[in-house]
Scaffold this motif. Structure first.
Motif, PDB file in Angstrom:
ATOM      1  N   VAL A 232      68.571  -4.325  28.624  1.00 36.64           N
ATOM      2  CA  VAL A 232      68.699  -4.265  30.084  1.00 36.64           C
ATOM      3  C   VAL A 232      70.043  -3.642  30.467  1.00 36.64           C
ATOM      4  CG1 VAL A 232      68.916  -5.657  32.184  1.00 36.64           C
ATOM      5  CG2 VAL A 232      67.101  -6.151  30.540  1.00 36.64           C
ATOM      6  N   THR A 233      71.096  -4.050  29.781  1.00 40.64           N
ATOM      7  CA  THR A 233      72.427  -3.487  30.054  1.00 40.64           C
ATOM      8  C   THR A 233      72.433  -1.978  29.856  1.00 40.64           C
ATOM      9  OG1 THR A 233      73.496  -5.539  29.353  1.00 40.64           O
ATOM     10  CG2 THR A 233      74.853  -3.553  29.364  1.00 40.64           C
ATOM     11  N   THR A 234      71.781  -1.509  28.816  1.00 42.28           N
ATOM     12  CA  THR A 234      71.735  -0.075  28.513  1.00 42.28           C
ATOM     13  C   THR A 234      70.874   0.689  29.510  1.00 42.28           C
ATOM     14  OG1 THR A 234      72.045  -0.517  26.159  1.00 42.28           O
ATOM     15  CG2 THR A 234      71.099   1.620  26.751  1.00 42.28           C
ATOM     16  N   LEU A 235      69.775   0.098  29.933  1.00 42.87           N
ATOM     17  CA  LEU A 235      68.779   0.809  30.737  1.00 42.87           C
ATOM     18  C   LEU A 235      69.049   0.766  32.241  1.00 42.87           C
ATOM     19  CD1 LEU A 235      65.708  -0.531  28.763  1.00 42.87           C
ATOM     20  CD2 LEU A 235      66.442   1.867  28.841  1.00 42.87           C
ATOM     21  N   LEU A 236      69.775  -0.225  32.708  1.00 37.66           N
ATOM     22  CA  LEU A 236      69.993  -0.383  34.149  1.00 37.66           C
ATOM     23  C   LEU A 236      70.613   0.847  34.825  1.00 37.66           C
ATOM     24  CD1 LEU A 236      71.161  -4.041  34.914  1.00 37.66           C
ATOM     25  CD2 LEU A 236      69.416  -2.738  36.135  1.00 37.66           C
ATOM     26  N   PRO A 237      71.674   1.457  34.266  1.00 35.25           N
ATOM     27  CA  PRO A 237      72.316   2.557  34.992  1.00 35.25           C
ATOM     28  C   PRO A 237      71.366   3.697  35.344  1.00 35.25           C
ATOM     29  CG  PRO A 237      73.741   1.797  33.218  1.00 35.25           C
ATOM     30  CD  PRO A 237      72.430   1.097  33.045  1.00 35.25           C
ATOM     31  N   ALA A 238      70.486   4.078  34.448  1.00 32.82           N
ATOM     32  CA  ALA A 238      69.576   5.190  34.722  1.00 32.82           C
ATOM     33  C   ALA A 238      68.630   4.863  35.863  1.00 32.82           C
ATOM     34  CB  ALA A 238      68.782   5.549  33.463  1.00 32.82           C
ATOM     35  N   VAL A 239      68.139   3.624  35.923  1.00 35.60           N
ATOM     36  CA  VAL A 239      67.228   3.244  36.997  1.00 35.60           C
ATOM     37  C   VAL A 239      67.982   3.117  38.318  1.00 35.60           C
ATOM     38  CG1 VAL A 239      65.660   1.448  37.840  1.00 35.60           C
ATOM     39  CG2 VAL A 239      65.615   2.126  35.428  1.00 35.60           C
ATOM     40  N   LEU A 240      69.160   2.537  38.292  1.00 34.81           N
ATOM     41  CA  LEU A 240      69.941   2.387  39.520  1.00 34.81           C
ATOM     42  C   LEU A 240      70.339   3.736  40.114  1.00 34.81           C
ATOM     43  CD1 LEU A 240      72.260  -0.561  38.443  1.00 34.81           C
ATOM     44  CD2 LEU A 240      70.429  -0.643  40.156  1.00 34.81           C
ATOM     45  N   ALA A 241      70.385   4.775  39.290  1.00 35.34           N
ATOM     46  CA  ALA A 241      70.784   6.102  39.765  1.00 35.34           C
ATOM     47  C   ALA A 241      69.647   6.851  40.449  1.00 35.34           C
ATOM     48  CB  ALA A 241      71.306   6.934  38.591  1.00 35.34           C
ATOM     49  N   VAL A 242      68.437   6.310  40.445  1.00 34.32           N
ATOM     50  CA  VAL A 242      67.296   7.011  41.036  1.00 34.32           C
ATOM     51  C   VAL A 242      67.376   6.970  42.555  1.00 34.32           C
ATOM     52  CG1 VAL A 242      64.791   7.026  41.293  1.00 34.32           C
ATOM     53  CG2 VAL A 242      65.812   6.535  39.063  1.00 34.32           C
ATOM     54  N   GLY A 243      67.334   8.140  43.176  1.00 39.75           N
ATOM     55  CA  GLY A 243      67.312   8.224  44.626  1.00 39.75           C
ATOM     56  C   GLY A 243      68.577   7.695  45.271  1.00 39.75           C
ATOM     57  N   HIS A 244      68.511   7.538  46.596  1.00 36.89           N
ATOM     58  CA  HIS A 244      69.666   7.001  47.329  1.00 36.89           C
ATOM     59  C   HIS A 244      69.768   5.496  47.102  1.00 36.89           C
ATOM     60  CE1 HIS A 244      72.813   6.699  50.266  1.00 36.89           C
ATOM     61  NE2 HIS A 244      72.095   5.914  51.052  1.00 36.89           N
ATOM     62  N   THR A 245      68.654   4.782  47.334  1.00 31.28           N
ATOM     63  CA  THR A 245      68.629   3.344  47.042  1.00 31.28           C
ATOM     64  C   THR A 245      67.359   2.944  46.291  1.00 31.28           C
ATOM     65  OG1 THR A 245      67.526   2.773  49.146  1.00 31.28           O
ATOM     66  CG2 THR A 245      69.945   2.823  49.131  1.00 31.28           C
ATOM     67  N   SER A 246      66.521   3.898  45.931  1.00 29.81           N
ATOM     68  CA  SER A 246      65.226   3.551  45.327  1.00 29.81           C
ATOM     69  C   SER A 246      65.371   2.730  44.051  1.00 29.81           C
ATOM     70  CB  SER A 246      64.422   4.816  45.038  1.00 29.81           C
ATOM     71  OG  SER A 246      63.925   5.387  46.224  1.00 29.81           O
ATOM     72  N   GLY A 247      66.283   3.153  43.172  1.00 27.98           N
ATOM     73  CA  GLY A 247      66.470   2.418  41.930  1.00 27.98           C
ATOM     74  C   GLY A 247      66.969   1.011  42.172  1.00 27.98           C
TER      75      GLY A 247
END
Length: 269
Positions: A232-247
């Motif tokens: 989860v620690t490794t994968l979170l940044p990529a998802v949070l970076a999606v769109g303006h607030t989508s991630g």
């Protein structure tokens, strides 16, 4: 005197089509409407469905026709008519051919792993800026006997092609599948409200109802369900970076749903 110059041949790009929309691309040729277009690609309405045609910088949406080169947006605008079918998408400045098929990512059905609170803490820390109405709405949708009121308060709420409420609900639906705890009433409530949001977002919600999402999201949801804090620690940044607030909004849906499915007794800040 006749000119020796001839019109340039239309640019042709090879693309990879998702099996979820291959019937649209390989079916009879018909007119489609441009719903939205931007730097990374364009979204087309084909009948009652949405076909994203996306360049290399776009996230791998599960229904996309993916192209390895950047698309030229010349002549594309919302409401414009293009052609789809016969194995290709004909845009004003380029024709994309479905040369191959690619496999979209899908959340596997599993069960929740034992979490000592670390995964919940990671999700909470990543979503501290999420609006309270979003957290409250997902929590209500996950706990109410009748999820319709909460779903009505979420679907279509927020700006952009994929409103915040939709993104959070997608996270909730995906995590329920990964946890082996599907909620038929919630799924039915979401389906009844698809007409209340944008066509693009409705298509993504429909995909989430069946477990389809981008590879990064699928990997994160799977790690959350397995209580794999390191992943989860490794994968979170990529998802949070999606769109303006989508991630962030999708992760908010994960956090609120996890708190319902596997309460730790902790109180979020």
């Amino acid at each position: 005197m006749p000119s020796d110059r001839h019109p340039a041949a239309p640019r042709v790009l090879a693309g990879a089509v998702s099996p979820l929309t291959a019937d649209l691309v390989h079916g009879p040729r018909r007119t489609a409407e441009v719903l939205a277009t931007g730097r990374v690609g364009t979204y087309l309405r084909v009948g009652e469905r949405v076909l994203p045609v996306l360049g290399p910088d776009a996230v791998a949406l599960p229904t996309a026709l993916r192209v390895v080169d950047a698309l030229d947006p010349a002549g594309l605008h919302a409401g414009a008519a293009v052609l789809v079918g016969g194995g290709e998408v004909v845009l004003p400045s380029v024709t994309v051919t479905a040369a191959r098929t690619w496999r979209p990512a899908r959340v596997p059905t599993g069960r929740l792993g034992p979490d000592d609170g670390r995964v919940a803490s990671l999700l909470e820390a990543a979503t501290t800026a999420a609006p309270a109405w979003l957290v409250d709405g997902v929590t209500a949708a996950a706990t109410a006997t009748d999820p319709d009121p909460a779903t009505r308060s979420l679907v279509g709420r927020g700006p952009g092609l994929t409103p915040s409420g939709d993104d959070a609900l997608a996270g909730a639906l995906l995590l329920r599948r990964a946890a082996g705890m599907p909620d038929a009433d919630l799924a039915a409530a979401v389906r009844r409200r698809l007409g209340a949001t944008t066509a693009v977002s409705a298509a993504l919600l429909e995909g989430a109802l069946d477990g389809w999402a981008t590879p990064d999201v699928v990997a994160l949801v799977t790690a959350v369900a397995r209580a794999d804090a390191a992943a989860v620690t490794t994968l979170l940044p990529a998802v949070l970076a999606v769109g303006h607030t989508s991630g962030r909004d999708l992760v908010t849906g994960l956090a609120a749903t996890l708190a319902v499915l596997a309460p730790t007794g902790r109180i979020a800040a």
